[in-house]
Design a protein around this motif. Structure first.
Motif, PDB file in Angstrom:
ATOM      1  N   VAL A 473       1.029  -0.751  -0.503  1.00 15.38           N
ATOM      2  CA  VAL A 473       0.329  -0.204   0.119  1.00 15.38           C
ATOM      3  C   VAL A 473       0.817   1.654   0.082  1.00 15.38           C
ATOM      4  CG1 VAL A 473      -1.761   1.130   1.414  1.00 15.38           C
ATOM      5  CG2 VAL A 473      -1.983  -0.929   1.142  1.00 15.38           C
ATOM      6  N   LEU A 474       1.954   1.456   1.301  1.00 20.37           N
ATOM      7  CA  LEU A 474       2.533   2.937   1.044  1.00 20.37           C
ATOM      8  C   LEU A 474       4.005   3.160   0.131  1.00 20.37           C
ATOM      9  CD1 LEU A 474       2.850   2.615   5.275  1.00 20.37           C
ATOM     10  CD2 LEU A 474       1.439   3.663   3.408  1.00 20.37           C
ATOM     11  N   TRP A 475       4.205   1.960  -0.024  1.00 18.97           N
ATOM     12  CA  TRP A 475       5.807   1.780  -1.505  1.00 18.97           C
ATOM     13  C   TRP A 475       5.446   2.040  -2.771  1.00 18.97           C
ATOM     14  CZ3 TRP A 475       8.679   4.898   0.257  1.00 18.97           C
ATOM     15  CH2 TRP A 475       8.992   5.505   1.657  1.00 18.97           C
ATOM     16  N   ARG A 476       4.270   0.988  -3.489  1.00 18.50           N
ATOM     17  CA  ARG A 476       4.233   0.739  -4.089  1.00 18.50           C
ATOM     18  C   ARG A 476       2.715   1.136  -5.178  1.00 18.50           C
ATOM     19  NH1 ARG A 476       6.935  -3.554  -2.714  1.00 18.50           N
ATOM     20  NH2 ARG A 476       5.608  -4.646  -1.288  1.00 18.50           N
ATOM     21  N   ARG A 477       1.005   0.458  -4.014  1.00 18.78           N
ATOM     22  CA  ARG A 477       0.264   1.393  -5.070  1.00 18.78           C
ATOM     23  C   ARG A 477       0.492   2.855  -4.696  1.00 18.78           C
ATOM     24  NH1 ARG A 477       1.005  -3.329  -5.240  1.00 18.78           N
ATOM     25  NH2 ARG A 477      -0.538  -5.151  -5.501  1.00 18.78           N
ATOM     26  N   SER A 478       0.999   3.440  -3.823  1.00 15.74           N
ATOM     27  CA  SER A 478       0.764   4.963  -3.204  1.00 15.74           C
ATOM     28  C   SER A 478       2.199   5.256  -3.296  1.00 15.74           C
ATOM     29  CB  SER A 478       0.327   5.228  -2.445  1.00 15.74           C
ATOM     30  OG  SER A 478       1.143   4.281  -0.909  1.00 15.74           O
ATOM     31  N   LYS A 479       3.133   6.128  -3.010  1.00 15.57           N
ATOM     32  CA  LYS A 479       3.946   6.901  -2.429  1.00 15.57           C
ATOM     33  C   LYS A 479       3.809   7.123  -0.991  1.00 15.57           C
ATOM     34  CE  LYS A 479       6.615   4.955  -5.988  1.00 15.57           C
ATOM     35  NZ  LYS A 479       5.424   4.520  -5.860  1.00 15.57           N
ATOM     36  N   LEU A 480       3.406   6.973  -0.247  1.00 18.37           N
ATOM     37  CA  LEU A 480       2.292   7.576   1.374  1.00 18.37           C
ATOM     38  C   LEU A 480       3.558   6.993   2.457  1.00 18.37           C
ATOM     39  CD1 LEU A 480      -0.934   7.512   0.399  1.00 18.37           C
ATOM     40  CD2 LEU A 480       0.092   8.900   0.542  1.00 18.37           C
ATOM     41  N   GLY A 481       4.465   5.881   2.005  1.00 18.28           N
ATOM     42  CA  GLY A 481       5.320   5.839   3.043  1.00 18.28           C
ATOM     43  C   GLY A 481       5.785   6.897   3.417  1.00 18.28           C
ATOM     44  N   LEU A 482       6.456   7.949   2.502  1.00 12.73           N
ATOM     45  CA  LEU A 482       7.873   9.182   3.249  1.00 12.73           C
ATOM     46  C   LEU A 482       6.689  10.181   4.190  1.00 12.73           C
ATOM     47  CD1 LEU A 482       8.284   9.826  -0.786  1.00 12.73           C
ATOM     48  CD2 LEU A 482      10.240   9.270   1.198  1.00 12.73           C
ATOM     49  N   HIS A 483       5.869   9.529   4.101  1.00 11.05           N
ATOM     50  CA  HIS A 483       4.529  10.458   5.053  1.00 11.05           C
ATOM     51  C   HIS A 483       3.899   9.166   6.350  1.00 11.05           C
ATOM     52  CE1 HIS A 483       4.402  13.538   1.882  1.00 11.05           C
ATOM     53  NE2 HIS A 483       4.056  12.537   1.210  1.00 11.05           N
ATOM     54  N   ALA A 484       4.414   8.385   6.172  1.00 10.22           N
ATOM     55  CA  ALA A 484       3.631   7.527   7.482  1.00 10.22           C
ATOM     56  C   ALA A 484       4.479   7.065   9.062  1.00 10.22           C
ATOM     57  CB  ALA A 484       3.742   5.756   6.917  1.00 10.22           C
ATOM     58  N   THR A 485       4.271   7.292   9.708  1.00  8.82           N
ATOM     59  CA  THR A 485       4.680   7.010  10.906  1.00  8.82           C
ATOM     60  C   THR A 485       4.331   5.748  11.460  1.00  8.82           C
ATOM     61  OG1 THR A 485       3.176   7.132  12.823  1.00  8.82           O
ATOM     62  CG2 THR A 485       3.763   9.397  11.679  1.00  8.82           C
ATOM     63  N   PRO A 486       5.358   4.806  12.143  1.00  5.85           N
ATOM     64  CA  PRO A 486       5.987   3.442  12.485  1.00  5.85           C
ATOM     65  C   PRO A 486       3.951   3.964  12.754  1.00  5.85           C
ATOM     66  CG  PRO A 486       7.405   4.812  13.138  1.00  5.85           C
ATOM     67  CD  PRO A 486       6.593   6.109  12.896  1.00  5.85           C
ATOM     68  N   ALA A 487       3.711   3.986  13.784  1.00  9.72           N
ATOM     69  CA  ALA A 487       2.908   4.163  14.535  1.00  9.72           C
ATOM     70  C   ALA A 487       1.268   3.909  13.534  1.00  9.72           C
ATOM     71  CB  ALA A 487       1.710   5.110  15.583  1.00  9.72           C
ATOM     72  N   ALA A 488       1.237   4.628  12.614  1.00  8.79           N
ATOM     73  CA  ALA A 488       0.552   5.011  11.479  1.00  8.79           C
ATOM     74  C   ALA A 488       0.262   3.342  10.968  1.00  8.79           C
ATOM     75  CB  ALA A 488       0.596   5.773  10.551  1.00  8.79           C
ATOM     76  N   VAL A 489       1.499   2.768  10.530  1.00  9.80           N
ATOM     77  CA  VAL A 489       2.101   1.906   9.537  1.00  9.80           C
ATOM     78  C   VAL A 489       2.069   0.139  10.750  1.00  9.80           C
ATOM     79  CG1 VAL A 489       3.516   0.228   8.768  1.00  9.80           C
ATOM     80  CG2 VAL A 489       4.254   2.658   9.100  1.00  9.80           C
ATOM     81  N   GLN A 490       1.284   0.583  11.930  1.00 11.76           N
ATOM     82  CA  GLN A 490       0.815  -0.514  12.220  1.00 11.76           C
ATOM     83  C   GLN A 490      -0.899  -0.722  12.173  1.00 11.76           C
ATOM     84  OE1 GLN A 490       2.399  -0.113  17.188  1.00 11.76           O
ATOM     85  NE2 GLN A 490       4.142  -1.590  16.481  1.00 11.76           N
ATOM     86  N   VAL A 491      -1.154   0.803  12.622  1.00 11.54           N
ATOM     87  CA  VAL A 491      -2.659   0.733  12.109  1.00 11.54           C
ATOM     88  C   VAL A 491      -3.928   0.431  11.049  1.00 11.54           C
ATOM     89  CG1 VAL A 491      -4.910   2.865  12.350  1.00 11.54           C
ATOM     90  CG2 VAL A 491      -2.657   3.043  14.278  1.00 11.54           C
ATOM     91  N   LEU A 492      -2.893   0.940  10.153  1.00  8.63           N
ATOM     92  CA  LEU A 492      -3.090   0.344   8.634  1.00  8.63           C
ATOM     93  C   LEU A 492      -2.584  -0.894   8.154  1.00  8.63           C
ATOM     94  CD1 LEU A 492      -3.325   0.976   5.182  1.00  8.63           C
ATOM     95  CD2 LEU A 492      -0.642   1.326   5.448  1.00  8.63           C
ATOM     96  N   GLN A 493      -2.186  -1.816   9.190  1.00 10.18           N
ATOM     97  CA  GLN A 493      -1.695  -3.633   9.216  1.00 10.18           C
ATOM     98  C   GLN A 493      -2.667  -3.878   9.693  1.00 10.18           C
ATOM     99  OE1 GLN A 493       0.921  -5.521   7.975  1.00 10.18           O
ATOM    100  NE2 GLN A 493      -0.898  -7.011   8.283  1.00 10.18           N
ATOM    101  N   ARG A 494      -3.577  -3.098  11.015  1.00  8.92           N
ATOM    102  CA  ARG A 494      -4.692  -4.172  11.155  1.00  8.92           C
ATOM    103  C   ARG A 494      -6.080  -3.922  10.336  1.00  8.92           C
ATOM    104  NH1 ARG A 494      -2.667  -0.969  15.887  1.00  8.92           N
ATOM    105  NH2 ARG A 494      -4.265   0.168  16.170  1.00  8.92           N
ATOM    106  N   LYS A 495      -5.803  -2.940  10.078  1.00  9.68           N
ATOM    107  CA  LYS A 495      -7.066  -2.597   8.885  1.00  9.68           C
ATOM    108  C   LYS A 495      -7.154  -3.502   7.753  1.00  9.68           C
ATOM    109  CE  LYS A 495      -9.677   0.531  10.818  1.00  9.68           C
ATOM    110  NZ  LYS A 495     -11.408  -0.102  10.881  1.00  9.68           N
ATOM    111  N   LEU A 496      -5.694  -3.648   6.867  1.00  6.76           N
ATOM    112  CA  LEU A 496      -5.678  -4.643   6.467  1.00  6.76           C
ATOM    113  C   LEU A 496      -6.133  -5.930   6.177  1.00  6.76           C
ATOM    114  CD1 LEU A 496      -4.610  -4.622   3.035  1.00  6.76           C
ATOM    115  CD2 LEU A 496      -2.140  -4.113   3.969  1.00  6.76           C
TER     116      LEU A 496
END
Length: 506
Positions: A473-496
């Protein structure tokens, strides 16, 4: 009736060439299965310099045929995907002791005229002392040249090509590896392994080996065949730093070693600098930038920009391995051709296998068309080539006029913040409405999981674009990984995980 595990064509490799071949073949009526051992565009095809270009520097190596082919394809792709591919002007500051001005002018004249050009302006000279393009550059840079090429979201190009293949009947299987394949009675019997554990047996009439850096290994270890050609692995690395200039042009810099380095506006707030060219002997799946490469790219930028950068200024890096066509007479990795070779093994009475050696992202559609044409006699394909005038998903924008489309898009969804509207329009084109069709306010997009990333989009990516991990999601479907925090990545993982579970239950 054919068994559901019977296919006309098995394409191995979910990079741009594999996806392109699957799309072309499915559009000509073949039953196609594409398998990719990782994510789509998980390796080389998401590690490019993000350019659709003719390859100006290849003229120095007399690769006129390759440049002409790439320039023609540049025009085709700008029309087929005007959302994820857009015109980009490049500034080349002139450094007299590296290349004389007359040589650059001749090269740019050829670049402008080797192929018919309708969508992009031609080249011109520029006085850097009097133009904003010279403002960020060292005071020693007085004159330069400006020419046109195009920028592409490379990973999305692969995904959209795979979506088109699927919608034309292909089956796309990510996280699925080819373990072995044997010829039996005029067919291929192949064993696939999904998610490292589930074994799947398929019978196919032909195989395409589009495994990129693994093309030679796949032939030797998994299919037990030899080949006339081999791939030569060349590592290319890039760095991303905070924005170094305020305009929307890119720069192309000449380095003293005769290589060229690009500095490109990237994701609004950043500058992308690359690339290197180094012989690579390691695992293509575990490639990383070296400290020497970081220094090389910083030094290249510092030769030209007033603002100096060091390793500590680098916010993100990525590296990829280019599977170039091996040439005995090319000792310099930069001189290795970016053209490709298609090798067909189709002895009489034997099931064919077609291997792709080399290539570049700009020529993927042409390569795919040529590959399917080569397989046509053995597979009885009668439908003609079709992709030259077909839009990619979301790219059916009248007259390829993205600005006009974006104005209509903003008027349709006035409640979308400007940056989010721009990203949706660029990433999804006319298909953005599939995310937004039930939405009438920002709150309808669900929880904001990370800056600019909402539940509705993540659900769409999980259900329709094979996104399985946060990196997808963060690096291939988008480049939003440049803006994501570690906490946001954890939240995204649960939702995904939740969305994937819900999708599997349907």
């Amino acid at each position: 009736m054919a068994n559901e595990q019977d296919y006309d064509l098995l394409v191995v490799g979910g990079g741009i060439n594999g996806a392109g071949i699957a799309r072309d073949a499915a559009g000509r009526g073949l039953r196609v299965l594409l398998c990719e051992k990782d994510d789509l565009a998980g390796h080389t095809s998401s590690a490019s310099t993000k350019l659709i270009h003719g390859g100006l520097r290849y003229l120095e190596y007399y690769e006129f045929g390759l440049v002409r082919k790439a320039l023609k394809e540049r025009e085709v792709l700008l029309r087929s995907a005007p959302h994820i591919i857009r015109p980009l002007r490049f500034v080349m500051p002139h450094v007299p002791h590296l290349r004389p001005a007359w040589m650059i002018r001749i090269g740019l004249f050829l670049y402008d005229h080797l192929s018919r050009r309708e969508l992009l302006p031609g080249s011109c000279g520029v006085n850097l002392d009097k133009h904003e393009l010279g403002t960020p550059l060292q005071d020693s840079m007085h004159r330069g040249f400006v020419y046109s090429d195009a920028w592409v979201d490379d990973a999305r190009l692969v995904v959209l090509t795979a979506i088109d293949a699927q919608e034309r009947g292909a089956r796309i299987m990510t996280r699925t590896e080819l373990r072995s394949a044997q010829r039996e009675a005029g067919l291929w019997q192949a064993t696939l392994v999904k998610d490292g554990q589930t074994e799947i047996k398929v019978t196919v009439r032909a195989i395409v080996n589009a495994a990129g850096p693994w093309a030679s290994e796949l032939l030797h270890r998994h299919v037990h065949l030899s080949a006339r050609n081999e791939v030569r692995l060349v590592k290319g690395s890039h760095i991303v730093v905070n924005r170094m200039f305020d305009h929307e042009h890119a720069y192309i810099f000449q380095h003293p070693d005769k290589r060229i380095v690009f500095a490109i506006p990237y994701e609004q707030k950043f500058t992308l600098i690359g690339t290197t060219d180094l012989e690579y002997k390691g695992d293509p799946g575990s490639v990383n930038i070296s400290s020497d490469e970081v220094s090389y790219l910083c030094d290249a930028a510092n030769r030209y920009f007033k603002k100096s950068i060091q390793a500590a200024d680098v916010l993100w890096t990525y590296s990829g391995v280019r599977p170039l066509l091996e040439q005995e007479d090319a000792s310099n990795p930069s001189a290795v051709t970016r053209d490709y070779q298609l090798e067909l093994d189709a002895a009489q009475g034997q099931a064919p296998i077609l291997s792709v050696f080399g290539g570049k992202i700009t020529t993927f559609r042409y390569l795919a068309e040529e590959a399917v044409n080569l397989l046509a006699p053995a597979l009885g394909i009668t439908k003609p080539a079709w992709t030259a005038h077909a839009s990619l998903p979301g790219g059916d924008i009248p007259n390829a006029d993205f600005s006009g489309f974006f104005q209509r898009f903003q008027a349709q969804y006035p409640w979308l913040p400007a940056t989010l509207a721009q990203r949706y329009a660029r990433s999804y084109g006319t298909r953005a409405e599939r995310i937004l069709r039930e939405c009438h306010a920002l709150s309808d997009l669900g929880e904001q999981l990370s800056p600019d990333l909402y539940e509705a989009e993540v659900r769409y990516l999980a259900e329709h674009e094979w996104a399985r991990t946060t990196d997808d999601v963060l690096w291939r479907r988008s480049k939003l990984g440049l803006h994501a925090t570690p906490a946001a990545v954890q939240v995204l993982q649960r939702k995904l995980t939740q969305f994937l579970a819900e999708s599997n239950q349907r």
